[in-house]
Every structure is written in structure tokens, then in C-alpha cells.
Write an enzyme that holds these catalytic residues in place. Structure first.
Site, mmCIF file in Angstrom:
data_model
loop_
_atom_site.group_PDB
_atom_site.id
_atom_site.type_symbol
_atom_site.label_atom_id
_atom_site.label_comp_id
_atom_site.label_asym_id
_atom_site.label_seq_id
_atom_site.Cartn_x
_atom_site.Cartn_y
_atom_site.Cartn_z
ATOM 1 C CG ASP A 146 -1.815 1.201 1.283
ATOM 2 O OD1 ASP A 146 -2.223 1.680 0.213
ATOM 3 O OD2 ASP A 146 -2.120 1.663 2.404
ATOM 4 C CD GLU A 191 -5.047 1.298 -2.285
ATOM 5 O OE1 GLU A 191 -5.881 0.683 -1.613
ATOM 6 O OE2 GLU A 191 -4.528 2.373 -1.932
ATOM 7 C CG ASP A 239 0.310 3.206 6.783
ATOM 8 O OD1 ASP A 239 -0.416 3.737 5.925
ATOM 9 O OD2 ASP A 239 0.919 3.847 7.655
#
Length: 169
Positions: free
Chosen positions: A10, A69, A141
Site C-alpha cells: 500500500d 494498490e 498501513d
């Protein structure tokens, strides 16, 4: 089915979340998670920290597949550009592994883990903990990166079946 290590990423310009899971016959098993914290005011130096951190993860866990992502367009173009550059630094660090890279939109990740693309961050964190049998609270996160890895793992069987049948995966 043999075990398969998946690295979920991410990306962020200040914190890049990571999550490592192993997909095996019994489902997904948690291996590691956390965040690469890029510090300092020099943006290029932060990108280098992201690159080095992800490269170290790839070297340590030798993922067979990588899930990341996809960048979404934000209202602030400068933020979107910085996010894209952080994502590029993270992706570049994985290339030497030759592991296939799979991209997911934030909405697809939420849908794949929570069951709705409109899930809140707290819902994602909770479901990641439940699905992986984790006690305690995950950092956002790390939870997001694990959610990306889980989303990839959950859809992997269908993608392989479609590819074997000659369909688009």
C-alpha cells in the site's frame, strides 16, 4: 496446492504499508506486516527509502506474487503525483524478483475483503484481523497492505480457472 507467498503493498510517500501472507491448502496464513516510514523533507531521499525498504522485503520473503494498490486520482493533483512516484519506487524495487505484479483499486480491495466497496478503514482493519486470526489492533498501513494481499489471494483461484478455460483473467 503448494504454498505461495504474496506480498501486498500500500504505497504512500510517507508510509508504505506491507503485508506478507502465505496462501496454502488451508487458506491464508499471516507472515509479517508493517510500514516503511520514509523520513525527511527531501522527496527524492524518501523515494529512495521506499525503494530500499521494499527491496529488503523482497529479498527477505521472496514473494511468488506481488499485489499493489492502484493509484486513485485525488482532489489534490500534487498529492496524486507524489503517491504515483512512491508507487513507482515500490514497484521498481520488486522488478528484480520477476514475481508477477497484480494491481487492485481501493474499491476492489474493500469488496474482496469486507464484501462492500464502500467499507470504512475500521471495517477493513477488523476483517483483516478476523480473516488472519490476529489478536490486537493492526496499524492502518499494515492492515491496508494485508487487505491487498488477501484480495489477491481470494481472487487468485478464479483468475487461474478463467485463464485455464481460455478466458480473460
Amino acid at each position: 496446492m503448494a504454498s505461495l507467498t504474496i506480498l501486498g503493498l500500500d504505497p504512500g510517500s510517507r508510509a508504505t504499508g506491507y503485508g506478507v501472507v502465505v496462501l496454502g491448502p488451508g487458506g491464508c496464513r499471516y507472515v509479517a506486516s508493517g510500514a516503511i516510514r520514509a523520513t525527511g523533507s527531501d522527496f527524492a531521499a524518501r523515494l529512495q527509502q521506499i525503494y530500499q525498504g521494499v527491496a529488503a522485503l523482497v529479498a527477505e520473503y521472496a514473494p511468488a506474487e506481488i499485489a499493489i494498490e492502484r493509484v486513485f486520482v485525488n482532489r489534490n493533483p500534487d498529492s496524486a503525483l507524489k503517491l504515483g512516484q512512491a508507487r513507482g519506487a515500490a514497484l521498481s524495487a520488486t522488478f528484480a524478483s520477476h514475481a508477477p505484479i497484480h494491481e487492485y483499486s481501493p474499491r476492489a480491495v474493500k469488496l474482496g475483503v469486507v464484501g462492500t466497496g464502500a467499507a470504512e478503514k475500521a471495517q477493513v482493519q477488523r476483517m483483516v484481523g478476523v480473516l488472519l486470526g490476529l489478536d490486537g489492533r493492526l496499524g492502518s498501513d499494515a492492515a491496508d497492505a494485508l487487505a491487498i494481499a488477501l484480495c489477491h489471494a481470494h481472487g487468485r483461484g478464479l483468475r487461474l480457472a478463467l485463464a485455464a478455460a481460455g478466458g480473460a483473467a
